[in-house]
Structure formats: structure tokens, C-alpha cells
Design a protein around this motif. Structure first.
Motif, mmCIF file in Angstrom:
data_model
loop_
_atom_site.group_PDB
_atom_site.id
_atom_site.type_symbol
_atom_site.label_atom_id
_atom_site.label_comp_id
_atom_site.label_asym_id
_atom_site.label_seq_id
_atom_site.Cartn_x
_atom_site.Cartn_y
_atom_site.Cartn_z
ATOM 1 N N VAL A 220 33.899 39.975 40.047
ATOM 2 C CA VAL A 220 32.733 39.170 40.436
ATOM 3 C C VAL A 220 33.194 37.797 40.932
ATOM 4 C CG1 VAL A 220 30.712 37.950 39.544
ATOM 5 C CG2 VAL A 220 31.069 40.350 38.974
ATOM 6 N N MET A 221 34.128 37.198 40.208
ATOM 7 C CA MET A 221 34.636 35.881 40.622
ATOM 8 C C MET A 221 35.447 35.992 41.914
ATOM 9 S SD MET A 221 35.549 34.013 37.001
ATOM 10 C CE MET A 221 36.463 35.362 36.283
ATOM 11 N N ILE A 222 36.163 37.091 42.082
ATOM 12 C CA ILE A 222 36.905 37.305 43.331
ATOM 13 C C ILE A 222 35.945 37.408 44.509
ATOM 14 C CG2 ILE A 222 38.274 39.011 44.604
ATOM 15 C CD1 ILE A 222 39.779 39.568 41.983
ATOM 16 N N LEU A 223 34.860 38.183 44.335
ATOM 17 C CA LEU A 223 33.883 38.341 45.413
ATOM 18 C C LEU A 223 33.216 37.014 45.754
ATOM 19 C CD1 LEU A 223 32.225 41.749 44.463
ATOM 20 C CD2 LEU A 223 33.603 41.269 46.488
ATOM 21 N N LYS A 224 32.910 36.202 44.745
ATOM 22 C CA LYS A 224 32.317 34.892 45.013
ATOM 23 C C LYS A 224 33.255 34.039 45.853
ATOM 24 C CE LYS A 224 29.301 34.442 40.958
ATOM 25 N NZ LYS A 224 29.056 33.666 39.702
ATOM 26 N N THR A 225 34.544 34.072 45.519
ATOM 27 C CA THR A 225 35.531 33.284 46.267
ATOM 28 C C THR A 225 35.671 33.810 47.688
ATOM 29 O OG1 THR A 225 36.749 32.837 44.229
ATOM 30 C CG2 THR A 225 37.932 32.508 46.297
ATOM 31 N N VAL A 226 35.696 35.126 47.851
ATOM 32 C CA VAL A 226 35.857 35.728 49.172
ATOM 33 C C VAL A 226 34.664 35.412 50.064
ATOM 34 C CG1 VAL A 226 35.950 37.945 50.390
ATOM 35 C CG2 VAL A 226 37.394 37.565 48.393
ATOM 36 N N LEU A 227 33.449 35.472 49.505
ATOM 37 C CA LEU A 227 32.253 35.185 50.293
ATOM 38 C C LEU A 227 32.161 33.703 50.656
ATOM 39 C CD1 LEU A 227 29.661 37.414 48.383
ATOM 40 C CD2 LEU A 227 30.714 37.870 50.614
ATOM 41 N N ARG A 228 32.736 32.868 49.814
ATOM 42 C CA ARG A 228 32.668 31.429 50.063
ATOM 43 C C ARG A 228 33.766 30.961 51.021
ATOM 44 N NH1 ARG A 228 32.782 30.092 45.207
ATOM 45 N NH2 ARG A 228 34.928 29.320 45.014
ATOM 46 N N LYS A 229 34.930 31.602 50.962
ATOM 47 C CA LYS A 229 36.066 31.212 51.803
ATOM 48 C C LYS A 229 36.502 32.386 52.668
ATOM 49 C CE LYS A 229 37.850 28.051 48.237
ATOM 50 N NZ LYS A 229 39.028 27.734 47.386
ATOM 51 N N ALA B 237 44.111 43.177 37.211
ATOM 52 C CA ALA B 237 42.892 42.545 37.708
ATOM 53 C C ALA B 237 42.984 41.024 37.595
ATOM 54 C CB ALA B 237 41.677 43.061 36.931
ATOM 55 N N VAL B 238 43.545 40.542 36.483
ATOM 56 C CA VAL B 238 43.748 39.099 36.320
ATOM 57 C C VAL B 238 44.712 38.577 37.380
ATOM 58 C CG1 VAL B 238 44.638 37.319 34.759
ATOM 59 C CG2 VAL B 238 43.205 39.158 33.860
ATOM 60 N N ASP B 239 45.746 39.355 37.658
ATOM 61 C CA ASP B 239 46.709 38.980 38.700
ATOM 62 C C ASP B 239 46.021 38.806 40.050
ATOM 63 O OD1 ASP B 239 49.543 38.998 39.990
ATOM 64 O OD2 ASP B 239 48.496 40.651 40.981
ATOM 65 N N ARG B 240 45.146 39.732 40.405
ATOM 66 C CA ARG B 240 44.423 39.627 41.686
ATOM 67 C C ARG B 240 43.473 38.437 41.681
ATOM 68 N NH1 ARG B 240 46.745 40.348 45.399
ATOM 69 N NH2 ARG B 240 48.338 39.872 43.862
ATOM 70 N N TYR B 241 42.851 38.155 40.531
ATOM 71 C CA TYR B 241 41.952 37.005 40.428
ATOM 72 C C TYR B 241 42.706 35.700 40.671
ATOM 73 C CZ TYR B 241 39.625 33.153 38.057
ATOM 74 O OH TYR B 241 39.113 31.920 37.753
ATOM 75 N N VAL B 242 43.846 35.545 40.013
ATOM 76 C CA VAL B 242 44.621 34.314 40.167
ATOM 77 C C VAL B 242 45.140 34.193 41.596
ATOM 78 C CG1 VAL B 242 46.646 33.031 39.373
ATOM 79 C CG2 VAL B 242 45.246 34.293 37.723
ATOM 80 N N ALA B 243 45.611 35.308 42.179
ATOM 81 C CA ALA B 243 46.177 35.274 43.530
ATOM 82 C C ALA B 243 45.140 34.881 44.575
ATOM 83 C CB ALA B 243 46.777 36.633 43.872
ATOM 84 N N ILE B 244 43.891 35.305 44.382
ATOM 85 C CA ILE B 244 42.853 35.057 45.391
ATOM 86 C C ILE B 244 42.081 33.771 45.097
ATOM 87 C CG2 ILE B 244 40.687 35.955 46.352
ATOM 88 C CD1 ILE B 244 41.843 38.773 45.952
ATOM 89 N N CYS B 245 41.782 33.529 43.846
ATOM 90 C CA CYS B 245 40.959 32.367 43.498
ATOM 91 C C CYS B 245 41.778 31.098 43.271
ATOM 92 C CB CYS B 245 40.125 32.679 42.254
ATOM 93 S SG CYS B 245 38.992 34.069 42.471
ATOM 94 N N HIS B 246 43.026 31.233 42.866
ATOM 95 C CA HIS B 246 43.884 30.066 42.613
ATOM 96 C C HIS B 246 45.267 30.299 43.228
ATOM 97 C CE1 HIS B 246 40.834 28.619 39.764
ATOM 98 N NE2 HIS B 246 40.842 29.833 39.247
ATOM 99 N N PRO B 247 45.332 30.502 44.541
ATOM 100 C CA PRO B 247 46.617 30.871 45.161
ATOM 101 C C PRO B 247 47.704 29.814 45.019
ATOM 102 C CG PRO B 247 44.968 30.312 46.826
ATOM 103 C CD PRO B 247 44.247 30.388 45.525
#
Length: 307
Positions: free
Chosen positions: A222-231, A122-132
Motif C-alpha cells: 500500500v505504501m509502495i503504491l502511494k509512492t508510485v502514484l505520487r512520484k 517485501a520490506v526490501d522493495r518498500y525501502v528501495a522504492i520509498c526510501h531509495p
């Protein structure tokens, strides 16, 4: 089976695994079912490990964590199913004292490790999407090794004291374990001393580990969804989370149902509790490689190329 033994530390000491404690059980059919699941688990996870090891393009953090998950699944089922099949097919229900507690240690420690690996994914997906742009810098090989070591150490810190508490109990009542493997709660019920300290430690420790992991996983999504909705540019990357979400559901839902059914489900029959515990160990390990092979393009292409 009911002869007393106070400190079962000799070679003649053993427990007896009942299997599925029901007169209506079909051991041959259940043996075929679990043997088929075991073969699928070994083949599926073996193929995943093989393609990750052979394909240099699959050395990124995502596939490193997937390889960890495959290894854990193989260790988990191998510690349980061979003995399970001997109970079903060979009527070899006896298991030595030390072998029983080693099996208990492996089963419960691997479940803790698997929960930690799912959190790492889950952390891996967070970093990949929120901090690519910082993905490779944050999740380098050294960091992945440290994460893997921390997951294993956490499992040991939980299981070593629990194993010590269980093995120190005097087992002077029945040796019959109403289970297909040496499950912690089934063992402590056989002790003639007060098992409540080990039971409380087990419930508190497992609830803390699973609760903390689930909370952190939920926070990351939750942080991933915020990033996806914003970008909008990140929405395609969010589709890579589908495999991880499927595996999360396969692991946590049956696990929580099984654990709390055994702890608090006095109205649930022993037959149902045993089957729930056995299916919890076998179904996720069997389906994990299938989910990743079907839903991950890189793994699927690598498997087809290998074939």
C-alpha cells in the motif's frame, strides 16, 4: 500396522506412510512427477545460489533474500521427496519414530521461515522504492543478518513447543499415516489422547504467523503504491516487484487452501487433501527460481554468463 505402542521411543517403533490413499493412484507416474519436480527444484535453486555466490554484483539485499529463499526451498523438498520416492518406487513405507518427527519439524519450520523471508523481501522493495537514497544505510549486511536470525528464531519458537506437544502424545492406535510425509495433522489423529491442544496451537500459531506476514506485506505494498502514484520517477522501480508478487501468490494461495482443507474440509476426500499438501510443498519450490530467472534481468544475465 495396528499393533499398539504407547511411547514409541525405541528403535523398533515406526510409522507407515500410506502414500496417496486411493485405489486409483498411480505410484510410478506420481513418482516420476515428483522426482522431476525435485530435480528441477535442485537445479534451479542451485543455479540461483551459484550465480549469486560467483557474481559480486549480486550481493545486494534483494539477492541475499533470494539466496535465503533458495536454501529454504532445497531444505524443504529434500526433507520430503526422497522418502516420498521410496514409498512410490521401493514400497519402503516405514519411517522411524524420530525420523518422522524430525521430518515434521523440518517441513513446518521451513514453511514458517519462507513466509518470513517473503515478508523481508517485501520490506526490501518498500525501502528501495520509498526510501531509495537510504537503501544501503537501512539494509546493510548487519541488518540483513539480524533479519535472517529473527526469521529463524521465530520459526523455532513456534515449532519447538508444537513438536514437544506432538511427541509427548501416546500413539496407541494405528501407526498408519494417510499421507506421503509426516504431516502434523495426520499424526495427531493417530494419538489415543486428546489432540485438541496441539491442533489449536498449530492452527492459532500458523494463522498468526501467516496472518501477520500477509498484513505487513499488504501494508508495505500500500505504501509502495502511494509512492508510485505520487512520484512518476518511481514507476519503473515498481516493475521490480512483479517477481515478488508472483512468488507470493505461488506460496500463500496453495498453502492456505491446503491447510484449511485439512483443518476444516471434512467434505474433501483424503486423496485430494494429500495431493494438495504434496503439491503445496513442491510446486512453489520448483517455480520460484524459474520466476526469478525469467523476470529478473540481473539473474538471467548472470545465468547466461555462467552457461
Amino acid at each position: 500396522a495396528s499393533e499398539p505402542f504407547h511411547r514409541a521411543n525405541s528403535s523398533s517403533s515406526f510409522f507407515i506412510l500410506v502414500g496417496v490413499p486411493s485405489p486409483g493412484a498411480f505410484p510410478t507416474g506420481l513418482g516420476i512427477l515428483f522426482c522431476s519436480g525435485y530435480i528441477i527444484t535442485l537445479v534451479g535453486n542451485g543455479v540461483v545460489l551459484l550465480v549469486i555466490g560467483l557474481d559480486n554484483s549480486l550481493r545486494d539485499p534483494t539477492h541475499c533474500f533470494l539466496a535465503m529463499l533458495a536454501v529454504i526451498d532445497v531444505v524443504m523438498v529434500t526433507s520430503v521427496i526422497p522418502k516420498m520416492l521410496s514409498v512410490f518406487w521401493l514400497k519402503s513405507a516405514e519411517i522411524g519414530y524420530m525420523a518422522c518427527f524430525l521430518q515434521m519439524f523440518l517441513v513446518h519450520s521451513t514453511t514458517s521461515v519462507e513466509s518470513g523471508v517473503l515478508l523481508a523481501m517485501a520490506v526490501d522493495r518498500y525501502v528501495a522504492i520509498c526510501h531509495p537514497l537510504r537503501y544501503q544505510a537501512i539494509l546493510n549486511r548487519q541488518t540483513i543478518a539480524q533479519i535472517g536470525l529473527a526469521i529463524v528464531v521465530r520459526a523455532l519458537l513456534f515449532m519447538v513447543p508444537l513438536t514437544g506437544m506432538v511427541t509427548s502424545l501416546p500413539y496407541c492406535h494405528s501407526r498408519v499415516v494417510p499421507h506421503l510425509y509426516c504431516e502434523h495433522m495426520a499424526l495427531v489423529k493417530l494419538a489415543c489422547a486428546d489432540p485438541r491442544p496441539s491442533r489449536l496451537y498449530s492452527v492459532a500459531g500458523s494463522s498468526l504467523i501467516v496472518g501477520m506476514d500477509m498484513a505487513l506485506i499488504a501494508m508495505s505494498y500500500v505504501m509502495i503504491l502511494k509512492t508510485v502514484l505520487r512520484k512518476k520517477s518511481c514507476r519503473k522501480a515498481f516493475s521490480t516487484c512483479s517477481c515478488h508478487l508472483c512468488v507470493l501468490l505461488l506460496y500463500y494461495i496453495p498453502g492456505m487452501v491446503s491447510i484449511y482443507a485439512q483443518q476444516f474440509g471434512s467434505s474433501i476426500s483424503i486423496h485430494a487433501q494429500v495431493l494438495l499438501a504434496d503439491l503445496y510443498l513442491t510446486i512453489p519450490t520448483m517455480l520460484n527460481p524459474i520466476v526469478y530467472s525469467m523476470r529478473t534481468t540481473q539473474i538471467r544475465q548472470a545465468v547466461l554468463k555462467l552457461l
